[in-house]
Design a protein around this motif. Structure first.
Motif, PDB file in Angstrom:
ATOM      1  N   THR A 191       0.901  -1.260   0.019  1.00 14.49           N
ATOM      2  CA  THR A 191       0.253   0.054   0.020  1.00 14.49           C
ATOM      3  C   THR A 191       0.792   1.332  -0.118  1.00 14.49           C
ATOM      4  O   THR A 191       0.890   2.189  -0.821  1.00 14.49           O
ATOM      5  CB  THR A 191      -0.816   0.061   1.125  1.00 14.49           C
ATOM      6  OG1 THR A 191      -1.827  -1.271   1.285  1.00 14.49           O
ATOM      7  CG2 THR A 191      -1.680   1.223   1.186  1.00 14.49           C
ATOM      8  N   LEU A 192       2.022   1.190   1.038  1.00 13.51           N
ATOM      9  CA  LEU A 192       2.987   2.384   0.705  1.00 13.51           C
ATOM     10  C   LEU A 192       3.612   2.488  -0.432  1.00 13.51           C
ATOM     11  O   LEU A 192       3.815   3.602  -0.993  1.00 13.51           O
ATOM     12  CB  LEU A 192       3.763   2.140   2.175  1.00 13.51           C
ATOM     13  CG  LEU A 192       4.814   3.382   2.286  1.00 13.51           C
ATOM     14  CD1 LEU A 192       4.109   4.715   2.301  1.00 13.51           C
ATOM     15  CD2 LEU A 192       5.828   2.897   3.157  1.00 13.51           C
ATOM     16  N   TRP A 193       3.986   1.371  -0.889  1.00 16.37           N
ATOM     17  CA  TRP A 193       4.640   1.463  -2.340  1.00 16.37           C
ATOM     18  C   TRP A 193       4.032   1.989  -3.202  1.00 16.37           C
ATOM     19  O   TRP A 193       4.520   2.919  -4.155  1.00 16.37           O
ATOM     20  CB  TRP A 193       5.248   0.040  -2.619  1.00 16.37           C
ATOM     21  CG  TRP A 193       5.979  -0.154  -3.800  1.00 16.37           C
ATOM     22  CD1 TRP A 193       5.141  -0.649  -5.059  1.00 16.37           C
ATOM     23  CD2 TRP A 193       7.162   0.053  -4.185  1.00 16.37           C
ATOM     24  NE1 TRP A 193       6.183  -0.608  -5.927  1.00 16.37           N
ATOM     25  CE2 TRP A 193       7.408  -0.421  -5.545  1.00 16.37           C
ATOM     26  CE3 TRP A 193       8.222   0.452  -3.502  1.00 16.37           C
ATOM     27  CZ2 TRP A 193       8.592   0.109  -6.195  1.00 16.37           C
ATOM     28  CZ3 TRP A 193       9.729   0.745  -4.136  1.00 16.37           C
ATOM     29  CH2 TRP A 193       9.443   0.553  -5.381  1.00 16.37           C
ATOM     30  N   HIS A 194       2.597   1.462  -3.572  1.00 12.61           N
ATOM     31  CA  HIS A 194       1.869   2.103  -4.412  1.00 12.61           C
ATOM     32  C   HIS A 194       1.375   3.413  -4.177  1.00 12.61           C
ATOM     33  O   HIS A 194       1.467   4.114  -5.502  1.00 12.61           O
ATOM     34  CB  HIS A 194       0.489   1.443  -4.767  1.00 12.61           C
ATOM     35  CG  HIS A 194       0.744  -0.127  -5.137  1.00 12.61           C
ATOM     36  ND1 HIS A 194       1.087  -0.352  -6.371  1.00 12.61           N
ATOM     37  CD2 HIS A 194       0.780  -1.332  -4.569  1.00 12.61           C
ATOM     38  CE1 HIS A 194       1.329  -1.756  -6.769  1.00 12.61           C
ATOM     39  NE2 HIS A 194       1.005  -2.305  -5.589  1.00 12.61           N
ATOM     40  N   ALA A 195       1.382   3.838  -2.981  1.00 18.07           N
ATOM     41  CA  ALA A 195       0.964   5.291  -2.749  1.00 18.07           C
ATOM     42  C   ALA A 195       2.240   6.239  -3.128  1.00 18.07           C
ATOM     43  O   ALA A 195       2.051   7.286  -3.747  1.00 18.07           O
ATOM     44  CB  ALA A 195       0.630   5.680  -1.200  1.00 18.07           C
ATOM     45  N   VAL A 196       3.229   5.988  -2.848  1.00 21.76           N
ATOM     46  CA  VAL A 196       4.470   6.588  -3.284  1.00 21.76           C
ATOM     47  C   VAL A 196       4.824   6.695  -4.676  1.00 21.76           C
ATOM     48  O   VAL A 196       5.099   7.732  -5.163  1.00 21.76           O
ATOM     49  CB  VAL A 196       5.794   6.285  -2.320  1.00 21.76           C
ATOM     50  CG1 VAL A 196       7.075   6.915  -2.686  1.00 21.76           C
ATOM     51  CG2 VAL A 196       5.627   6.499  -0.784  1.00 21.76           C
ATOM     52  N   ALA A 197       4.752   5.505  -5.193  1.00 18.93           N
ATOM     53  CA  ALA A 197       4.971   5.377  -6.906  1.00 18.93           C
ATOM     54  C   ALA A 197       3.955   6.377  -7.441  1.00 18.93           C
ATOM     55  O   ALA A 197       4.416   6.979  -8.199  1.00 18.93           O
ATOM     56  CB  ALA A 197       5.036   4.127  -7.101  1.00 18.93           C
ATOM     57  N   GLY A 198       2.526   6.311  -7.154  1.00 22.90           N
ATOM     58  CA  GLY A 198       1.774   7.113  -7.538  1.00 22.90           C
ATOM     59  C   GLY A 198       1.922   8.477  -7.340  1.00 22.90           C
ATOM     60  O   GLY A 198       1.685   9.354  -8.227  1.00 22.90           O
ATOM     61  N   GLY A 199       2.481   8.841  -6.043  1.00 22.05           N
ATOM     62  CA  GLY A 199       2.837  10.409  -5.756  1.00 22.05           C
ATOM     63  C   GLY A 199       3.822  10.984  -6.796  1.00 22.05           C
ATOM     64  O   GLY A 199       3.812  11.973  -7.481  1.00 22.05           O
ATOM     65  N   ILE A 200       4.828  10.013  -7.017  1.00 26.94           N
ATOM     66  CA  ILE A 200       5.852  10.449  -8.052  1.00 26.94           C
ATOM     67  C   ILE A 200       5.393  10.386  -9.168  1.00 26.94           C
ATOM     68  O   ILE A 200       5.802  11.479 -10.275  1.00 26.94           O
ATOM     69  CB  ILE A 200       7.087   9.474  -7.781  1.00 26.94           C
ATOM     70  CG1 ILE A 200       7.813   9.404  -6.411  1.00 26.94           C
ATOM     71  CG2 ILE A 200       8.100   9.564  -8.926  1.00 26.94           C
ATOM     72  CD1 ILE A 200       8.760   8.253  -6.079  1.00 26.94           C
ATOM     73  N   ARG A 201       4.587   9.540  -9.704  1.00 26.24           N
ATOM     74  CA  ARG A 201       4.019   9.590 -11.171  1.00 26.24           C
ATOM     75  C   ARG A 201       3.173  10.960 -11.255  1.00 26.24           C
ATOM     76  O   ARG A 201       3.344  11.618 -12.309  1.00 26.24           O
ATOM     77  CB  ARG A 201       3.197   8.431 -11.447  1.00 26.24           C
ATOM     78  CG  ARG A 201       2.911   8.425 -12.804  1.00 26.24           C
ATOM     79  CD  ARG A 201       2.049   6.908 -12.927  1.00 26.24           C
ATOM     80  NE  ARG A 201       1.237   6.435 -12.050  1.00 26.24           N
ATOM     81  CZ  ARG A 201       1.778   5.420 -11.197  1.00 26.24           C
ATOM     82  NH1 ARG A 201       3.038   4.653 -11.526  1.00 26.24           N
ATOM     83  NH2 ARG A 201       0.905   4.824 -10.344  1.00 26.24           N
ATOM     84  N   ASP A 202       2.140  11.083 -10.198  1.00 27.09           N
ATOM     85  CA  ASP A 202       1.561  12.573 -10.241  1.00 27.09           C
ATOM     86  C   ASP A 202       2.440  13.794 -10.475  1.00 27.09           C
ATOM     87  O   ASP A 202       2.130  14.611 -11.257  1.00 27.09           O
ATOM     88  CB  ASP A 202       0.499  12.549  -9.164  1.00 27.09           C
ATOM     89  CG  ASP A 202      -0.411  11.508  -9.203  1.00 27.09           C
ATOM     90  OD1 ASP A 202      -0.533  10.761 -10.130  1.00 27.09           O
ATOM     91  OD2 ASP A 202      -1.239  11.289  -8.074  1.00 27.09           O
ATOM     92  N   ARG A 203       3.421  13.846  -9.445  1.00 25.10           N
ATOM     93  CA  ARG A 203       4.346  15.059  -9.449  1.00 25.10           C
ATOM     94  C   ARG A 203       5.040  15.166 -10.839  1.00 25.10           C
ATOM     95  O   ARG A 203       5.656  16.202 -11.157  1.00 25.10           O
ATOM     96  CB  ARG A 203       5.120  15.030  -8.265  1.00 25.10           C
ATOM     97  CG  ARG A 203       4.493  15.249  -7.364  1.00 25.10           C
ATOM     98  CD  ARG A 203       5.177  15.043  -5.701  1.00 25.10           C
ATOM     99  NE  ARG A 203       4.651  15.673  -4.754  1.00 25.10           N
ATOM    100  CZ  ARG A 203       3.518  15.025  -4.205  1.00 25.10           C
ATOM    101  NH1 ARG A 203       3.027  14.062  -4.610  1.00 25.10           N
ATOM    102  NH2 ARG A 203       2.936  15.626  -3.002  1.00 25.10           N
ATOM    103  N   LEU A 204       5.290  13.928 -11.464  1.00 27.10           N
ATOM    104  CA  LEU A 204       6.293  13.916 -12.833  1.00 27.10           C
ATOM    105  C   LEU A 204       5.278  14.396 -14.003  1.00 27.10           C
ATOM    106  O   LEU A 204       5.729  14.404 -15.217  1.00 27.10           O
ATOM    107  CB  LEU A 204       7.112  12.782 -12.946  1.00 27.10           C
ATOM    108  CG  LEU A 204       8.171  12.471 -11.928  1.00 27.10           C
ATOM    109  CD1 LEU A 204       8.718  11.217 -12.222  1.00 27.10           C
ATOM    110  CD2 LEU A 204       9.001  13.509 -11.661  1.00 27.10           C
TER     111      LEU A 204
END
Length: 139
Positions: free
Chosen positions: A44-57
Protein backbone atom coordinates in the motif's frame (compact mmCIF):
# COMPACT_ATOMS: atom_id res chain seq x y z
CA UNK A 1 22.63 -28.04 -19.17
CA UNK A 2 20.85 -25.23 -17.34
CA UNK A 3 18.78 -22.57 -19.02
CA UNK A 4 20.31 -19.07 -19.14
CA UNK A 5 19.06 -16.63 -16.54
CA UNK A 6 16.86 -13.81 -17.81
CA UNK A 7 18.55 -10.42 -17.77
CA UNK A 8 18.22 -8.47 -14.56
CA UNK A 9 16.75 -4.99 -14.45
CA UNK A 10 20.30 -3.73 -13.94
CA UNK A 11 21.30 -5.40 -17.21
CA UNK A 12 18.33 -3.81 -18.94
CA UNK A 13 19.51 -0.43 -17.62
CA UNK A 14 23.04 -1.06 -18.93
CA UNK A 15 21.62 -1.83 -22.36
CA UNK A 16 19.40 1.28 -22.29
CA UNK A 17 22.42 3.35 -21.21
CA UNK A 18 24.00 2.66 -24.58
CA UNK A 19 21.07 4.37 -26.29
CA UNK A 20 20.79 7.20 -23.78
CA UNK A 21 24.48 8.10 -23.95
CA UNK A 22 24.83 7.51 -27.68
CA UNK A 23 21.87 9.63 -28.71
CA UNK A 24 22.26 13.43 -28.60
CA UNK A 25 18.53 13.99 -27.89
CA UNK A 26 17.88 14.97 -24.27
CA UNK A 27 16.80 12.34 -21.75
CA UNK A 28 16.57 12.27 -17.99
CA UNK A 29 17.33 9.24 -15.86
CA UNK A 30 15.86 9.55 -12.39
CA UNK A 31 16.88 6.99 -9.75
CA UNK A 32 14.54 7.03 -6.75
CA UNK A 33 15.70 5.26 -3.59
CA UNK A 34 12.84 4.03 -1.43
CA UNK A 35 15.06 2.16 1.05
CA UNK A 36 14.89 4.95 3.65
CA UNK A 37 11.11 4.75 3.93
CA UNK A 38 9.56 2.97 6.87
CA UNK A 39 7.52 -0.10 5.93
CA UNK A 40 8.60 0.05 2.27
CA UNK A 41 7.71 -3.63 1.92
CA UNK A 42 4.07 -2.67 2.52
CA UNK A 43 2.49 -2.71 -0.95
CA UNK A 44 0.00 0.00 0.00
CA UNK A 45 2.81 2.41 0.89
CA UNK A 46 4.80 1.38 -2.19
CA UNK A 47 1.84 2.09 -4.51
CA UNK A 48 1.03 5.37 -2.75
CA UNK A 49 4.60 6.69 -3.06
CA UNK A 50 4.97 5.45 -6.65
CA UNK A 51 1.65 7.09 -7.52
CA UNK A 52 2.76 10.31 -5.87
CA UNK A 53 5.94 10.32 -7.93
CA UNK A 54 4.02 9.62 -11.14
CA UNK A 55 1.57 12.44 -10.35
CA UNK A 56 4.35 14.91 -9.59
CA UNK A 57 6.22 14.05 -12.77
CA UNK A 58 3.14 14.69 -14.88
CA UNK A 59 2.76 11.34 -16.55
CA UNK A 60 4.34 8.06 -17.33
CA UNK A 61 8.03 7.41 -17.66
CA UNK A 62 9.33 6.36 -21.05
CA UNK A 63 10.90 3.32 -19.41
CA UNK A 64 11.37 2.06 -15.85
CA UNK A 65 13.80 -0.30 -14.14
CA UNK A 66 13.18 -1.88 -10.72
CA UNK A 67 16.68 -2.10 -9.24
CA UNK A 68 17.98 -3.88 -6.17
CA UNK A 69 17.80 -2.29 -2.73
CA UNK A 70 14.39 -0.65 -3.22
CA UNK A 71 15.43 1.61 -6.07
CA UNK A 72 13.59 2.46 -9.26
CA UNK A 73 15.10 4.17 -12.30
CA UNK A 74 12.80 6.11 -14.60
CA UNK A 75 13.70 7.34 -18.07
CA UNK A 76 11.96 10.58 -18.99
CA UNK A 77 11.97 12.57 -22.20
CA UNK A 78 13.88 15.86 -22.18
CA UNK A 79 16.11 17.42 -19.55
CA UNK A 80 13.93 17.41 -16.44
CA UNK A 81 16.26 17.16 -13.42
CA UNK A 82 15.63 20.72 -12.18
CA UNK A 83 11.86 20.32 -12.38
CA UNK A 84 11.98 16.77 -11.00
CA UNK A 85 14.02 17.89 -7.99
CA UNK A 86 11.50 20.52 -6.90
CA UNK A 87 8.57 18.14 -7.35
CA UNK A 88 10.20 15.25 -5.47
CA UNK A 89 11.50 17.56 -2.74
CA UNK A 90 7.87 18.36 -1.93
CA UNK A 91 6.94 14.66 -1.73
CA UNK A 92 10.03 13.85 0.37
CA UNK A 93 9.12 16.64 2.79
CA UNK A 94 5.58 15.31 3.10
CA UNK A 95 6.80 11.77 3.80
CA UNK A 96 9.39 12.91 6.36
CA UNK A 97 6.87 15.23 8.01
CA UNK A 98 4.52 12.30 8.52
CA UNK A 99 7.27 10.05 9.93
CA UNK A 100 7.37 7.78 6.89
CA UNK A 101 11.14 8.07 6.52
CA UNK A 102 13.45 9.48 3.91
CA UNK A 103 12.97 9.41 0.15
CA UNK A 104 16.13 10.15 -1.85
CA UNK A 105 16.96 10.33 -5.53
CA UNK A 106 19.64 11.03 -8.08
CA UNK A 107 18.97 12.59 -11.43
CA UNK A 108 20.99 12.68 -14.63
CA UNK A 109 20.18 14.90 -17.62
CA UNK A 110 21.65 12.95 -20.51
CA UNK A 111 23.87 13.06 -22.38
CA UNK A 112 25.36 16.11 -20.60
CA UNK A 113 25.48 14.34 -17.16
CA UNK A 114 26.99 11.26 -18.78
CA UNK A 115 30.01 11.11 -16.43
CA UNK A 116 27.79 11.03 -13.35
CA UNK A 117 25.55 8.43 -14.95
CA UNK A 118 28.56 6.26 -15.80
CA UNK A 119 29.73 6.57 -12.17
CA UNK A 120 26.28 5.38 -11.05
CA UNK A 121 26.54 2.39 -13.42
CA UNK A 122 29.95 1.56 -11.92
CA UNK A 123 28.32 1.63 -8.46
CA UNK A 124 25.76 -0.90 -9.69
CA UNK A 125 28.59 -3.09 -10.94
CA UNK A 126 30.39 -2.80 -7.59
CA UNK A 127 27.13 -3.90 -5.98
CA UNK A 128 27.65 -7.29 -7.61
CA UNK A 129 25.80 -6.84 -10.86
CA UNK A 130 27.96 -7.70 -13.83
CA UNK A 131 27.40 -5.26 -16.68
CA UNK A 132 26.49 -6.28 -20.15
CA UNK A 133 29.38 -6.22 -22.61
CA UNK A 134 30.18 -2.78 -24.06
CA UNK A 135 28.71 -1.91 -27.44
CA UNK A 136 30.91 -2.06 -30.51
CA UNK A 137 32.59 1.20 -31.45
CA UNK A 138 30.62 3.25 -33.99
CA UNK A 139 31.99 3.05 -37.51
Amino acid sequence: MTAPHPPTEEHRLYLAARDMLGDPSPDTLLVVDFSGLAHIDDLTLWHAVAGGIRDRLGGEARDSFTLRHHRVALRLDGHRCADTHSRLDELAGFLAGHNHGRLTWRCFDLPRDGDGFLAFLRELKADGIAPAPPPPAPA
